[in-house]
Design a protein around this motif. Structure first.
Motif, PDB file in Angstrom:
ATOM      1  N   MET A   1      28.089  11.285   7.865  1.00 14.34           N
ATOM      2  CA  MET A   1      27.675   9.977   7.366  1.00 14.34           C
ATOM      3  C   MET A   1      27.664   8.949   8.490  1.00 14.34           C
ATOM      4  N   ALA A   2      26.827   7.949   8.327  1.00 12.56           N
ATOM      5  CA  ALA A   2      26.719   6.922   9.360  1.00 12.56           C
ATOM      6  C   ALA A   2      27.769   5.848   9.116  1.00 12.56           C
ATOM      7  N   PHE A   3      28.316   5.328  10.197  1.00 15.00           N
ATOM      8  CA  PHE A   3      29.407   4.350  10.081  1.00 15.00           C
ATOM      9  C   PHE A   3      29.252   3.255  11.132  1.00 15.00           C
ATOM     10  N   PRO A   4      29.807   2.068  10.820  1.00 20.02           N
ATOM     11  CA  PRO A   4      29.731   0.962  11.775  1.00 20.02           C
ATOM     12  C   PRO A   4      30.765   1.135  12.881  1.00 20.02           C
ATOM     13  N   THR A   5      30.471   0.643  14.059  1.00 23.87           N
ATOM     14  CA  THR A   5      31.505   0.470  15.090  1.00 23.87           C
ATOM     15  C   THR A   5      31.238  -0.889  15.732  1.00 23.87           C
ATOM     16  N   GLU A   6      32.087  -1.280  16.664  1.00 14.60           N
ATOM     17  CA  GLU A   6      31.868  -2.563  17.341  1.00 14.60           C
ATOM     18  C   GLU A   6      30.709  -2.477  18.343  1.00 14.60           C
ATOM     19  N   THR A   7      30.333  -1.257  18.774  1.00 17.89           N
ATOM     20  CA  THR A   7      29.237  -1.131  19.752  1.00 17.89           C
ATOM     21  C   THR A   7      27.898  -1.038  19.022  1.00 17.89           C
ATOM     22  N   VAL A   8      27.626   0.131  18.418  1.00 15.27           N
ATOM     23  CA  VAL A   8      26.429   0.323  17.595  1.00 15.27           C
ATOM     24  C   VAL A   8      26.832   1.229  16.426  1.00 15.27           C
ATOM     25  N   TYR A   9      25.960   1.450  15.458  1.00 16.50           N
ATOM     26  CA  TYR A   9      26.288   2.365  14.351  1.00 16.50           C
ATOM     27  C   TYR A   9      26.318   3.807  14.863  1.00 16.50           C
ATOM     28  N   GLY A  10      27.258   4.593  14.348  1.00 14.55           N
ATOM     29  CA  GLY A  10      27.404   5.985  14.762  1.00 14.55           C
ATOM     30  C   GLY A  10      27.084   6.939  13.624  1.00 14.55           C
ATOM     31  N   LEU A  11      26.787   8.197  13.992  1.00 12.46           N
ATOM     32  CA  LEU A  11      26.569   9.230  12.986  1.00 12.46           C
ATOM     33  C   LEU A  11      27.736  10.205  13.074  1.00 12.46           C
ATOM     34  N   GLY A  12      28.594  10.171  12.051  1.00 14.16           N
ATOM     35  CA  GLY A  12      29.880  10.853  12.146  1.00 14.16           C
ATOM     36  C   GLY A  12      29.910  12.226  11.512  1.00 14.16           C
ATOM     37  N   ALA A  13      30.678  13.116  12.139  1.00 12.59           N
ATOM     38  CA  ALA A  13      30.966  14.423  11.562  1.00 12.59           C
ATOM     39  C   ALA A  13      32.286  14.904  12.152  1.00 12.59           C
ATOM     40  N   ASP A  14      33.016  15.697  11.376  1.00  9.92           N
ATOM     41  CA  ASP A  14      34.254  16.328  11.829  1.00  9.92           C
ATOM     42  C   ASP A  14      33.980  17.071  13.145  1.00  9.92           C
ATOM     43  N   LEU A  16      35.589  19.220  14.671  1.00 11.78           N
ATOM     44  CA  LEU A  16      35.989  20.628  14.725  1.00 11.78           C
ATOM     45  C   LEU A  16      35.192  21.495  13.746  1.00 11.78           C
ATOM     46  N   ASN A  17      34.286  20.882  13.010  1.00 10.32           N
ATOM     47  CA  ASN A  17      33.475  21.623  12.037  1.00 10.32           C
ATOM     48  C   ASN A  17      32.062  21.822  12.606  1.00 10.32           C
ATOM     49  N   LEU A  18      31.808  23.034  13.083  1.00  7.32           N
ATOM     50  CA  LEU A  18      30.568  23.254  13.841  1.00  7.32           C
ATOM     51  C   LEU A  18      29.307  23.089  13.008  1.00  7.32           C
ATOM     52  N   ASP A  19      29.375  23.443  11.716  1.00  7.51           N
ATOM     53  CA  ASP A  19      28.188  23.249  10.866  1.00  7.51           C
ATOM     54  C   ASP A  19      27.855  21.768  10.768  1.00  7.51           C
ATOM     55  N   ALA A  20      28.899  20.964  10.617  1.00  8.26           N
ATOM     56  CA  ALA A  20      28.694  19.518  10.522  1.00  8.26           C
ATOM     57  C   ALA A  20      28.141  18.973  11.843  1.00  8.26           C
ATOM     58  N   VAL A  21      28.681  19.458  12.954  1.00 11.66           N
ATOM     59  CA  VAL A  21      28.226  18.976  14.267  1.00 11.66           C
ATOM     60  C   VAL A  21      26.751  19.342  14.486  1.00 11.66           C
ATOM     61  N   PHE A  25      23.101  16.907  15.387  1.00  8.69           N
ATOM     62  CA  PHE A  25      22.003  17.114  16.347  1.00  8.69           C
ATOM     63  C   PHE A  25      20.661  17.157  15.613  1.00  8.69           C
ATOM     64  N   GLU A  26      20.653  17.863  14.466  1.00 10.67           N
ATOM     65  CA  GLU A  26      19.397  18.008  13.715  1.00 10.67           C
ATOM     66  C   GLU A  26      18.896  16.658  13.199  1.00 10.67           C
ATOM     67  N   ALA A  27      19.802  15.895  12.584  1.00 14.54           N
ATOM     68  CA  ALA A  27      19.388  14.617  11.969  1.00 14.54           C
ATOM     69  C   ALA A  27      18.816  13.663  13.009  1.00 14.54           C
ATOM     70  N   PRO A 114      27.664  10.087  17.783  1.00 17.13           N
ATOM     71  CA  PRO A 114      26.567   9.546  18.594  1.00 17.13           C
ATOM     72  C   PRO A 114      25.913   8.389  17.849  1.00 17.13           C
ATOM     73  N   SER A 115      25.145   7.603  18.567  1.00 12.08           N
ATOM     74  CA  SER A 115      24.455   6.500  17.915  1.00 12.08           C
ATOM     75  C   SER A 115      23.579   7.047  16.785  1.00 12.08           C
ATOM     76  N   ALA A 116      23.538   6.319  15.657  1.00 13.13           N
ATOM     77  CA  ALA A 116      22.894   6.844  14.447  1.00 13.13           C
ATOM     78  C   ALA A 116      21.411   6.491  14.398  1.00 13.13           C
ATOM     79  N   ASN A 117      20.710   6.766  15.498  1.00 18.51           N
ATOM     80  CA  ASN A 117      19.264   6.525  15.562  1.00 18.51           C
ATOM     81  C   ASN A 117      18.560   7.856  15.784  1.00 18.51           C
ATOM     82  N   LEU A 118      17.249   7.862  15.630  1.00 19.95           N
ATOM     83  CA  LEU A 118      16.489   9.013  16.092  1.00 19.95           C
ATOM     84  C   LEU A 118      16.571   9.012  17.609  1.00 19.95           C
ATOM     85  N   SER A 119      16.728  10.185  18.186  1.00 17.18           N
ATOM     86  CA  SER A 119      16.863  10.310  19.630  1.00 17.18           C
ATOM     87  C   SER A 119      15.738   9.560  20.350  1.00 17.18           C
TER      88      SER A 119
END
Ligand code: AMP
Ligand code: MG
Length: 305
Positions: A1-14, A16-21, A25-27, A114-119
Motif C-alpha cells: 500500500m502507498a503511504f505518506p512520508t516527509e519526503t515523497v509518498y512511498g509504496l510499501g511492502a514487507d 522480508l516477503n518476496l512476493d510482496a516485494v 517492482f511490478e506496480a 520506493p517512491s509511489a510513482n510509475l518509474s
C-alpha cells in the motif's frame, strides 16, 4: 500500500516477503536493477538488516534520523537479492512521519518503500499523484496531505571512505559535511555504477523540459519565443522576481524563491502543467547551494532527452 512520508509518498511492502516485494517492482514498472530502500522505525531493527555500521554512519543516523537520509551499508543475509538488486549493500532509512513509523512498528519489520510513482515520472508528493500513477495496481493509498519536503531522501554510501553521496536529496551536503567532514558527490558514470537506480530516466513529466539559468531573462524570453514560433504549447515554471514579471496565467507558474518551499511544490507543479497537455515546460533554475543543489539535480535529470 502507498503511504505518506516527509519526503515523497512511498509504496510499501514487507521487506522480508518476496512476493510482496515483487509486486512493488511490478506496480511501478521499476527495472529489477534498481534496488529498494528499507524503511525502519527504530535503530534496533538495524541488527537484522545491517552487517556492519561504520562510525560515520552511526553519527549521521544519530543526528538525522528520523529524516530525509538514506544510508548504504553492508547487508546481512536476511535481506534478499531482490531488494538490493544483487548488491552486497542495503539502503536503509528511518522516515520522519507518524504513519510509516506506525506501520513498521505494527508489522515488526522493515518495509521497502520506493517512491509511489510509475518509474521515471516525477515523484508523488500527494495521495492524488499516487492515484494518478498507480490506480488499479495498489490495494490502498493512505492520504496524510502533501509531503512536507517534496524531494526524495539523500542517499549516502558510508561503506566508502570518504563517504559518498549517491543521490542528492532533502538533507543537504552542507549539513552532512558539518557533522562528518568532507564527502564525495557522485555524478555521471561513477554514480551509475554505484547506484544503479540513477542510471534510468527520472523525474520527467511527459512534456519536454528546458532548463534556463536562474535570473537569465534574455535567454528565457528567447527560448519561450523560439518554442512558440515552432508551434509548441509551452508552460513555464519560474521563481526569481525578474522572470516572474514576464507573463501570467495558468501556463505560467511562479514558485517562491525560498528553496524549501520551492522544493515542496516542484514535482506537483510539473505534474499540474503536464496535465494541461503541453509540449514543452521551460523551468528556471536556482542557485546551486543547499537544497538548490538537489533541485538542480532533479531539473537536469528531468530535462535529459
Ligand atoms: P527511490 O526509493 O525510488 O526513491 O530510489 C532509491 C534510490 O536508492 C535509488 O537511487 C537507488 O539506486 C538507491 N539505492 C538503493 N539501494 C542501494 C544500494 N544498496 N546501493 C546504492 N544505491 C542504492
Ligand atoms: Mg523513485
Amino acid at each position: 500500500m502507498a503511504f505518506p512520508t516527509e519526503t515523497v509518498y512511498g509504496l510499501g511492502a514487507d521487506a522480508l516477503n518476496l512476493d510482496a516485494v515483487k509486486k512493488v517492482f511490478e506496480a511501478k514498472g521499476r527495472p529489477g536493477d534498481n534496488p529498494l530502500i528499507v524503511h525502519i522505525a527504530s535503530s534496533k531493527q538495524l541488527d537484522d538488516i545491517v552487517d556492519e555500521m561504520p562510525e560515520k554512519g552511526k553519527l549521521l543516523a544519530e543526528a538525522f534520523w528520523p529524516g530525509p537520509l538514506t544510508l548504504v551499508v553492508k547487508r546481512t543475509i536476511l535481506i534478499s537479492d531482490l531488494v538490493t538488486a544483487n548488491l552486497d549493500t542495503v539502503a536503509v532509512r528511518m522516515p520522519n512521519h507518524p504513519v510509516p513509523l506506525a506501520m513498521i512498528q505494527a508489522l515488526g519489520e522493515g518495509i521497502v518503500g520506493p517512491s509511489a510513482n510509475l518509474s521515471g515520472r516525477p515523484s508523488p508528493t500527494t495521495a492524488q499523484h499516487v492515484y494518478d500513477d498507480l490506480r488499479g495496481s495498489v490495494d490502498l493509498i493512505l492520504d496524510a496531505g502533501p509531503a512536507a519536503i517534496g524531494l526524495e531522501s539523500t542517499v549516502v554510501d558510508v561503506t566508502a571512505e570518504p563517504p559518498a553521496i549517491l543521490r542528492l536529496g532533502g538533507l543537504t551536503r552542507e549539513r552532512i559535511e558539518e557533522l562528518i567532514g568532507s564527502v564525495e558527490v557522485q555524478v555521471g558514470i561513477d554514480r551509475a555504477k554505484r547506484s544503479p537506480g540513477t542510471r534510468h530516466r527520472h523525474y520527467a513529466p511527459r512534456a519536454r523540459v528546458l532548463l534556463v539559468k536562474s535570473g537569465d531573462v534574455e535567454n528565457f524570453a528567447r527560448v519561450l519565443q523560439e518554442q512558440r514560433q515552432h508551434g509548441k504549447r509551452v508552460g513555464c515554471v519560474v521563481n526569481s522576481s525578474l522572470l516572474a514579471k514576464v507573463e501570467s496565467g495558468q501556463y505560467f507558474r511562479v514558485l517562491p524563491t525560498s528553496l524549501d518551499i520551492l522544493a515542496r511544490y516542484l514535482f506537483r507543479t510539473l505534474r499540474e502543467l503536464d496535465a494541461l497537455g503541453l509540449d514543452v515546460i521551460i523551468v528556471e533554475g536556482v542557485p546551486e547551494e543547499g537544497l538548490g543543489a538537489t533541485i538542480m539535480d532533479r531539473l537536469r535529470r528531468a530535462s535529459e532527452p
